[in-house]
Design an enzyme around this catalytic site. Structure first.
Site, PDB file in Angstrom:
ATOM      1  N   ASP A 264       9.900  14.335  10.429  1.00  0.00           N
ATOM      2  CA  ASP A 264       9.467  13.817   8.988  1.00  0.00           C
ATOM      3  C   ASP A 264       7.723  14.283   9.020  1.00  0.00           C
ATOM      4  O   ASP A 264       7.106  13.649   8.222  1.00  0.00           O
ATOM      5  CB  ASP A 264       9.701  12.676   8.461  1.00  0.00           C
ATOM      6  CG  ASP A 264       9.730  12.530   6.838  1.00  0.00           C
ATOM      7  OD1 ASP A 264       9.661  13.597   6.456  1.00  0.00           O
ATOM      8  OD2 ASP A 264       9.536  11.512   6.379  1.00  0.00           O
TER       9      ASP A 264
ATOM     10  N   VAL B  19       0.856  -1.409   0.109  1.00  0.00           N
ATOM     11  CA  VAL B  19       0.027   0.058  -0.090  1.00  0.00           C
ATOM     12  C   VAL B  19       0.881   1.332   0.035  1.00  0.00           C
ATOM     13  O   VAL B  19       0.207   2.416  -0.114  1.00  0.00           O
ATOM     14  CB  VAL B  19      -0.794  -0.124   1.215  1.00  0.00           C
ATOM     15  CG1 VAL B  19      -2.060  -1.103   1.029  1.00  0.00           C
ATOM     16  CG2 VAL B  19      -0.261  -0.106   2.580  1.00  0.00           C
ATOM     17  N   GLY B  20       2.224   1.196   0.043  1.00  0.00           N
ATOM     18  CA  GLY B  20       2.952   2.437   0.250  1.00  0.00           C
ATOM     19  C   GLY B  20       4.560   2.052   0.212  1.00  0.00           C
ATOM     20  O   GLY B  20       4.743   0.902   0.542  1.00  0.00           O
TER      21      GLY B  20
ATOM     22  N   GLY C 298       8.100   4.157   1.024  1.00  0.00           N
ATOM     23  CA  GLY C 298       8.941   5.574   1.270  1.00  0.00           C
ATOM     24  C   GLY C 298      10.293   5.418   1.913  1.00  0.00           C
ATOM     25  O   GLY C 298      11.105   4.293   1.517  1.00  0.00           O
TER      26      GLY C 298
ATOM     27  N   PHE D 249      11.395   4.674   4.855  1.00  0.00           N
ATOM     28  CA  PHE D 249      11.497   3.926   5.814  1.00  0.00           C
ATOM     29  C   PHE D 249      11.287   2.451   5.145  1.00  0.00           C
ATOM     30  O   PHE D 249      12.204   1.482   5.625  1.00  0.00           O
ATOM     31  CB  PHE D 249      10.413   3.889   6.760  1.00  0.00           C
ATOM     32  CG  PHE D 249      10.442   3.028   7.932  1.00  0.00           C
ATOM     33  CD1 PHE D 249      11.435   2.954   9.067  1.00  0.00           C
ATOM     34  CD2 PHE D 249       9.739   2.009   8.012  1.00  0.00           C
ATOM     35  CE1 PHE D 249      11.617   2.242   9.904  1.00  0.00           C
ATOM     36  CE2 PHE D 249       9.789   1.154   9.264  1.00  0.00           C
ATOM     37  CZ  PHE D 249      10.623   1.240  10.239  1.00  0.00           C
ATOM     38  N   GLY D 250      10.756   2.251   4.032  1.00  0.00           N
ATOM     39  CA  GLY D 250      10.753   1.036   3.468  1.00  0.00           C
ATOM     40  C   GLY D 250       9.529   0.722   2.967  1.00  0.00           C
ATOM     41  O   GLY D 250       8.732   1.484   2.511  1.00  0.00           O
TER      42      GLY D 250
END
Length: 358
Positions: free
Chosen positions: A136, A15-16, A18, A20-21
């Site tokens: 962030d 689903v995403g 970025g 971080f992972g």
């Protein structure tokens, strides 16, 4: 107590993705969760013990947090090569998706409500001892629950991300959120990308979030990351060219400018920010927002809330009409009391009476 075995998780679709992972939707003990996996090249290959220790410490902090505008922490997976944070899953998406949905009306009272909820959650994080710095803060990291309320996510993960990859590479667009991170980064961090996030830096990021709430467009949307970095470090800020309701325009713009002050020492605390946003909300209640902003914007949860409030008001009005103007005298046992506005009152127990309207 919050360590989770990888075998207990059921992983579904991506689903995403970025800094971080990767983020997958999943299930844990029958509940829907979000599984945030640490970058594989940061830990799985190199076994960076410092990064793992930071991840464990952040998970420990998250497990202690309880606030209606902070994501709910479920647990942590610490099994090689699967290092993941498990959080509650929020199907309503992110604040960024809401702001950039042209078909979704967003009245100003709702924008102020969102701003107030973000400020409340951030004030809570900063009030912790030691303070929990986000590092962030941006619309992608502000989620919406099923009731439309804000849930701040990914706080503290910027430190872990930057420890496992080049901070300058991240800001320059080396990951999916790089350009957006530049737009939301304070000038002191742009000049020194390796600098640890601070509370004042979070306040600067909040100013950019206020800009995006007003403009419904990202700050510096048409500028390249290098151009943004140069402009911000020189004291420039994006120009806001949208109409703001007259009653809140001055306070809203002043708050935004105070929060993006070039000097970190001149920025207000989030406790002060939350107080000022609440004052703005009081000047533009939902009723005023509906009058000139297209109602509830077609949002189902807002329509249901409006209907519930209207039913409650009708019930209260009905109760006032039935309530006698003065309390009648208690009748003796077995007697009946007749009132002009009610047809019948019936004696109920020996210790008192129950008014029954026939």
């Amino acid at each position: 107590r919050w360590l989770i075995s990888r075998d207990d998780l059921v992983e579904h679709e991506l689903v995403g993705k970025g800094g971080f992972g990767q983020v997958h939707r999943g299930e844990y003990q029958g509940a829907e969760v979000a599984i945030k996996s640490l970058l594989s090249d940061a830990v799985a290959g190199n076994e960076d013990k410092r990064t793992l220790k930071m991840l464990f410490n952040e998970a420990w902090v998250m497990s202690e947090l309880r606030h209606p505008h902070v994501v709910e922490f479920v647990g942590l997976v610490m099994e090689r090569p699967h290092y993941s944070l498990v959080m509650a899953f929020y199907q309503s998406g992110s604040l960024r998706a809401l702001l950039h949905d042209d078909e979704q009306a967003l009245p100003w009272w709702r924008r102020l409500q969102l701003a107030a909820q973000v400020a409340s959650g951030m004030a809570y994080l900063h009030a912790r001892s030691p303070p929990c710095v986000h590092g962030d803060l941006k619309p992608q990291n502000v989620l919406l629950d099923s009731g439309g309320a804000v849930r701040i996510a990914d706080f503290g993960l910027a430190v872990i991300r930057d420890s496992s990859t080049s901070a300058s590479r991240t800001m320059m667009g080396g990951d999916a959120g790089g350009a957006m991170s530049v737009a939301y980064s304070p000038p002191e961090r742009l000049l020194n990308p390796g600098r640890r996030p601070t509370q004042a830096g979070d306040v600067y990021s909040y100013a950019m979030l206020l800009y995006e709430l007003a403009a419904r467009a990202a700050p510096w949307a048409s500028a390249a990351p290098m151009m943004m970095m140069h402009a911000v470090s020189q004291g420039s800020r994006p120009e806001l060219e949208v109409a703001i309701p007259e009653g809140i325009a001055e306070g809203y713009l002043r708050l935004m400018r105070d929060c993006w002050a070039h000097s970190a020492a001149q920025r207000p605390s989030f406790a002060e920010v939350a107080r000022r946003v609440r004052a703005l909300c009081a000047k533009l209640p939902p009723a005023a927002g509906r009058a000139g902003s297209g109602g509830f914007g077609g949002q189902p949860w807002l329509r249901r809330m409006s209907s519930s409030l209207e039913r409650a008001r009708r019930r209260r009005r009905g109760a006032r009409r039935l309530r006698p103007r003065r309390r009648p005298q208690l009748p003796r046992r077995g007697e009946q009391l007749v009132d002009r506005r009610r047809r019948l009152y019936t004696l109920f127990t020996s210790g008192g009476y129950l008014c029954h309207c026939d």
